[in-house]
Design a protein around this motif. Structure first.
Motif, PDB file in Angstrom:
ATOM      1  N   LEU A 115     -61.125 158.452  60.095  1.00 17.20           N
ATOM      2  CA  LEU A 115     -62.567 159.121  59.658  1.00 17.20           C
ATOM      3  C   LEU A 115     -62.385 160.615  59.750  1.00 17.20           C
ATOM      4  O   LEU A 115     -63.018 161.401  59.026  1.00 17.20           O
ATOM      5  CB  LEU A 115     -63.325 158.588  60.999  1.00 17.20           C
ATOM      6  N   ARG A 116     -61.554 161.161  60.627  1.00 18.29           N
ATOM      7  CA  ARG A 116     -61.414 162.655  60.949  1.00 18.29           C
ATOM      8  C   ARG A 116     -60.861 163.076  59.684  1.00 18.29           C
ATOM      9  O   ARG A 116     -61.096 164.387  59.257  1.00 18.29           O
ATOM     10  CB  ARG A 116     -61.177 163.141  62.151  1.00 18.29           C
ATOM     11  N   ARG A 117     -59.946 162.473  59.172  1.00 21.71           N
ATOM     12  CA  ARG A 117     -59.038 162.928  57.926  1.00 21.71           C
ATOM     13  C   ARG A 117     -60.051 162.969  56.700  1.00 21.71           C
ATOM     14  O   ARG A 117     -59.917 163.679  55.797  1.00 21.71           O
ATOM     15  CB  ARG A 117     -57.906 162.248  57.826  1.00 21.71           C
ATOM     16  N   ALA A 118     -60.910 161.951  56.566  1.00 22.01           N
ATOM     17  CA  ALA A 118     -61.641 161.730  55.549  1.00 22.01           C
ATOM     18  C   ALA A 118     -62.726 162.714  55.284  1.00 22.01           C
ATOM     19  O   ALA A 118     -63.298 162.868  54.208  1.00 22.01           O
ATOM     20  CB  ALA A 118     -61.976 160.166  55.200  1.00 22.01           C
ATOM     21  N   ILE A 119     -63.493 162.899  56.722  1.00 18.04           N
ATOM     22  CA  ILE A 119     -64.741 163.679  56.443  1.00 18.04           C
ATOM     23  C   ILE A 119     -64.533 164.885  57.313  1.00 18.04           C
ATOM     24  O   ILE A 119     -64.046 164.854  58.302  1.00 18.04           O
ATOM     25  CB  ILE A 119     -65.908 162.829  57.049  1.00 18.04           C
ATOM     26  N   VAL A 120     -64.983 165.993  56.620  1.00 17.30           N
ATOM     27  CA  VAL A 120     -64.978 167.239  57.294  1.00 17.30           C
ATOM     28  C   VAL A 120     -66.409 167.891  57.302  1.00 17.30           C
ATOM     29  O   VAL A 120     -66.931 167.821  56.002  1.00 17.30           O
ATOM     30  CB  VAL A 120     -63.764 168.178  56.679  1.00 17.30           C
ATOM     31  N   MET A 121     -66.697 168.711  58.274  1.00 20.93           N
ATOM     32  CA  MET A 121     -68.144 169.223  58.145  1.00 20.93           C
ATOM     33  C   MET A 121     -67.846 170.785  58.622  1.00 20.93           C
ATOM     34  O   MET A 121     -67.299 171.109  59.627  1.00 20.93           O
ATOM     35  CB  MET A 121     -68.946 168.747  59.337  1.00 20.93           C
ATOM     36  N   VAL A 122     -68.635 171.775  57.784  1.00 19.39           N
ATOM     37  CA  VAL A 122     -68.540 172.971  58.197  1.00 19.39           C
ATOM     38  C   VAL A 122     -70.057 173.514  58.292  1.00 19.39           C
ATOM     39  O   VAL A 122     -71.001 173.028  57.492  1.00 19.39           O
ATOM     40  CB  VAL A 122     -68.072 173.935  56.912  1.00 19.39           C
ATOM     41  N   THR A 123     -70.279 174.200  59.615  1.00 18.31           N
ATOM     42  CA  THR A 123     -71.637 174.330  59.979  1.00 18.31           C
ATOM     43  C   THR A 123     -71.735 175.939  59.783  1.00 18.31           C
ATOM     44  O   THR A 123     -70.858 176.641  59.489  1.00 18.31           O
ATOM     45  CB  THR A 123     -71.926 174.114  61.258  1.00 18.31           C
ATOM     46  N   GLN A 124     -73.119 176.298  60.006  1.00 14.05           N
ATOM     47  CA  GLN A 124     -73.464 177.679  60.099  1.00 14.05           C
ATOM     48  C   GLN A 124     -72.666 178.244  61.200  1.00 14.05           C
ATOM     49  O   GLN A 124     -72.255 179.610  61.032  1.00 14.05           O
ATOM     50  CB  GLN A 124     -74.967 177.897  60.116  1.00 14.05           C
TER      51      GLN A 124
END
Length: 607
Positions: free
Chosen positions: A439-448
Motif C-alpha cells: 500500500l505504501r509503495r503504491a500510494i504516496v501523498m504530498v500535502t501542503q
C-alpha cells in the motif's frame, strides 16, 4: 483538534484529577499489566539481584548483635580469663560482615542499574514504536505536547523511581524486617514495644498514602499542561508572533505554572506532617525501649550489651521509614506517569493492519469507491454514499469549496482512515486487505505541509527510496525544478537542511517533497494542495514536470489554483461530500456549472 473522538475522550479521561474507585482500579490494573510485561523477561536477573540484596542486608543488620555478644560475652571472657579468642571472633566477624555487606551492595547496585536500564529501554522503544504505529486519527486528537510529555517527563519519573526509589524500597523493607527479627531474638519484650509502635506507624502511612495519591496525580497533570503549553507555543512560534499572542501566552503559561506550583506545595505540606510524625513515633519507641530496658538491666533480667543492641535496632528500625516515604513520593509520580504511558500503549490503531494480507507488488493504480460513507464523528457525515471509479493512469483534479470532502477523499485513498461503510479498492483489492508495504509503495501523498527531517537534502529526497543512488536523487530534483536552488546551497545535496545556511523557503521545501514523492515512483500520487506554497515560476516548473511524470500513473490533484487543474484528464467538482460535476477541464469550462463559475472568478482575479 476535535475533542469529541473516542480517543480524545479516553485521553482526557486519564488526565482528570478525580477518579472513581472503579476507574482507579482499572488504571492500576492496566499499569501493573504493563509493568509485568516489562519485568517478565528479566526474571532471572531479578532473582539473582534479590538474593544478593538479602545477603547484603543481613550482613549490615548483624552489627548490633555482634556488639551485644562482644560486650556481654567476649569482654567478660577477656577480663576474667584473659581469653582473647571471643574478642577476635567478634571483631573478625564484624569486619567480615561489613566487607561482605559493602561488596554485595555494590554488586546489587550495578545489577539493578542494568535491570532498570534494560526495562526503561524496552519501555521507551515500545512507546515510540507503538505511537508511530497508531493511526492518523490518534495523532490528530492527541496533541504533540502530550506525546512529548509521555516520552520525556513521564519516562523520567519512571527512570528516577528505578534509579533510586526501588533501591530504597527493597533495602528499606528488608532492613526493617531483619532489624525487627534481630530485636525480637535479642529481647522479646522490646519486640513487643516495637509491635505496639507499628500501629501508629501503619496509621500514619495509610493516611499519607490516601492523601498523596490524588496530590501526586495532580502534579503529573499540571506538569503535562506546562509541557504542552511550552511545546505548542514553540512549535507555533511564527503564528504566536504574527498574531501578537505573546501576552496571552504569558498569562496562560503563568497560570499553568502556578497550578503546578500549588500542586507541589500541597505535596510539600503533606510531607511536612508525615516526616515529623515518623520522627516522633521513632523517638517515642526508642525512649520506651531504653527506659524499660534500663529497669530490667538494674534488676538483672537484661544484659547491658543486649540493651545497647536493642536500642540501636529500635533507632535503626525507623531510619528506612523516611526513605520509604520518599520512595512513595517517587512511586506516586511514576505510577501516575505509568498510567498515562499505559493509556497510550492501550490505544489500538483505528486503521489496523490486515490479519491475512493480500500482496500487490506491481499496482496499476485503478481506484474504486463502492458505497463509501465516512464520518469523523457520529454527528457529521462527510461522505454520504460515495461511488467513484478512477481508471489506472488517469489524472483526476478535485475542485470544490472548503469542507466539500476533497481532503477526506485523499486520506481514504492513502488509507489514513477507513470508511465507515463501503470499501475503497486499489486494482480491485480492498485497501483494508492490502499488505501495508504494498500500500505504501503504491500510494504516496504530498500535502501542503512539506516536512523536512534532520539530515541532508539528499537524505530527505531519498526518503521516498532509501536505496536511491546519487544519480537518481539528482534526476528527481531536476524533474521538479529543484536542482538549481539545491546547487546554490552551501554544500549542495549534502547541505544539512536544519543548520545555518541550509534553511530553505516554504516553496523550496515543497519542491523537495515533490522530488521525494517522484523518486518513490508510486502507482498513485495524491497532491493535496501541494502547490499552494509555490510561487508562479516554481509552479510552472512543477506543472511541466507533472505532465511528464504523471503520464503513466494515477494522480489525484486537490488544488484551489485552477492553473494546476489544467493538466488533469478529468475534473470532479465536489459539494457536501458529493460529486456535482464530472468531465474534462475544457468541457466543464465551456458549460455553465459550478466549475465554469470558479474558472471565471479565477480568471478575473488574475486581471
Amino acid at each position: 483538534m476535535s475533542d469529541t473522538t473516542a480517543t480524545t475522550q479516553g485521553v482526557r479521561g486519564e488526565e482528570r484529577e478525580n477518579f472513581t474507585r472503579e476507574e482507579s482500579r482499572r488504571l492500576r490494573d492496566r499499569s501493573l499489566t504493563l509493568l509485568g510485561s516489562l519485568l517478565r523477561p528479566l526474571r532471572v536477573r531479578l532473582i539473582v539481584t534479590g538474593l544478593i540484596v538479602v545477603v547484603s542486608t543481613a550482613a549490615q543488620v548483624a552489627g548490633p548483635t555482634l556488639i551485644a555478644y562482644g560486650i556481654d560475652n567476649a569482654l567478660p571472657a577477656l577480663m576474667k580469663r584473659q581469653d582473647w579468642m571471643p574478642a577476635f571472633v567478634v571483631v573478625g566477624t564484624y569486619l567480615l560482615a561489613g566487607i561482605v555487606g559493602a561488596v554485595l551492595m555494590a554488586q546489587y547496585t550495578v545489577l539493578f542499574a542494568r535491570v532498570s536500564q534494560t526495562l526503561l529501554f524496552d519501555l521507551r522503544k515500545r512507546l515510540f514504536l507503538h505511537t508511530q504505529r497508531l493511526s492518523l486519527e490518534f495523532h490528530e486528537s492527541y496533541t504533540s505536547g502530550r506525546i512529548i510529555s509521555r516520552q520525556t517527563s513521564d519516562l523520567d519519573s519512571i527512570r528516577e523511581l528505578f534509579d533510586s526509589g526501588i533501591n530504597q524500597l527493597v533495602q528499606g523493607i528488608l532492613y526493617m524486617v531483619f532489624t525487627a527479627i534481630a530485636l525480637v531474638s535479642l529481647d522479646a519484650p522490646s519486640g513487643l514495644v516495637l509491635g505496639v509502635a507499628l500501629i501508629p506507624l501503619v496509621m500514619l502511612t495509610r493516611w499519607f498514602q490516601l492523601r498523596s495519591q490524588k496530590l501526586f496525580r495532580a502534579t503529573r497533570v499540571t506538569s503535562a499542561r506546562v509541557i504542552v503549553q511550552f511545546v505548542e507555543t514553540m512549535t507555533g512560534i511564527r503564528a504566536v508572533q504574527a498574531f501578537r499572542k505573546e501576552k496571552r501566552n504569558e498569562k496562560e503559561y503563568a497560570g499553568y505554572v502556578e497550578e503546578y506550583r500549588q500542586a507541589n506545595s500541597k505535596v510539600f505540606q503533606l510531607f511536612g506532617t508525615f516526616d515529623p510524625g515518623l520522627v516522633m513515633i521513632g523517638n517515642a519507641t526508642l525512649a520506651v525501649v531504653v527506659l524499660w530496658g534500663g529497669f530490667r538491666v538494674i534488676d538483672g533480667s537484661l544484659e547491658i550489651g543486649a540493651l545497647l543492641a536493642v536500642a540501636l535496632y529500635a533507632k535503626r528500625f525507623f531510619d528506612p521509614a523516611e526513605e520509604l516515604a520518599m520512595f512513595y513520593n517517587g512511586y506516586q509520580s511514576a505510577s501516575a506517569a505509568l498510567e498515562k504511558i499505559s493509556g497510550v500503549l492501550e490505544e489500538e490503531p483505528s486503521v489496523p493492519d490486515p490479519v491475512h494480507a493480500t500482496e500487490l507488488r506491481h499496482a496499476r493504480g485503478a481506484i474504486d469507491f463502492d458505497g463509501v460513507e465516512f464520518a469523523y464523528n457520529a454527528d457529521t457525515i462527510v461522505l454520504p454514499g460515495f461511488d467513484l471509479h478512477v481508471p489506472a493512469g488517469q489524472t483526476i483534479a478535485l475542485v470544490g469549496s472548503t469542507g466539500a470532502g476533497k481532503s477526506t477523499l485523499a486520506k481514504l485513498i492513502a488509507r489514513f482512515y477507513d470508511p465507515t461503510r463501503g470499501s475503497v479498492k486499489l486494482d480491485g483489492i480492498d485497501l483494508r486487505d492490502l499488505h501495508p508495504k504494498d500500500l505504501r509503495r503504491a500510494i504516496v501523498m504530498v500535502t501542503q505541509e512539506a516536512y523536512l527531517f534532520s539530515g541532508s537534502v539528499a537524505d530527505n529526497i531519498a526518503l521516498g527510496k532509501p536505496d536511491a543512488t546519487s544519480e537518481e536523487i539528482e534526476r528527481a530534483a531536476r524533474a521538479v525544478g529543484a536542482h538549481d536552488f539545491i546547487m546554490a546551497l552551501p554544500d549542495g545535496y549534502d547541505t544539512d537542511v536544519n543548520k545555518r545556511g541550509g534553511r530553505v523557503s516554504a516553496g523550496q521545501r515543497q519542491l523537495l517533497s515533490f522530488a521525494r514523492a517522484f523518486i518513490a515512483d508510486p502507482a498513485v500520487l495524491i497532491l493535496d494542495e501541494a502547490t499552494a506554497s509555490l510561487d508562479i515560476p516554481s509552479e510552472r516548473l512543477v506543472q511541466e514536470a507533472l505532465q511528464t511524470l504523471l503520464a503513466d500513473r494515477t494522480a489525484l490533484i486537490i488544488a484551489h489554483r485552477l492553473s494546476t487543474v489544467a493538466i488533469a484528464d478529468r475534473v470532479l467538482v465536489m459539494e457536501y461530500g458529493r460529486i456535482v460535476e464530472d468531465g474534462t477541464p475544457d468541457d466543464l469550462i465551456a458549460g455553465t456549472g459550478r466549475f465554469a463559475q470558479l474558472h471565471a472568478a479565477w480568471k478575473d482575479s488574475l486581471v
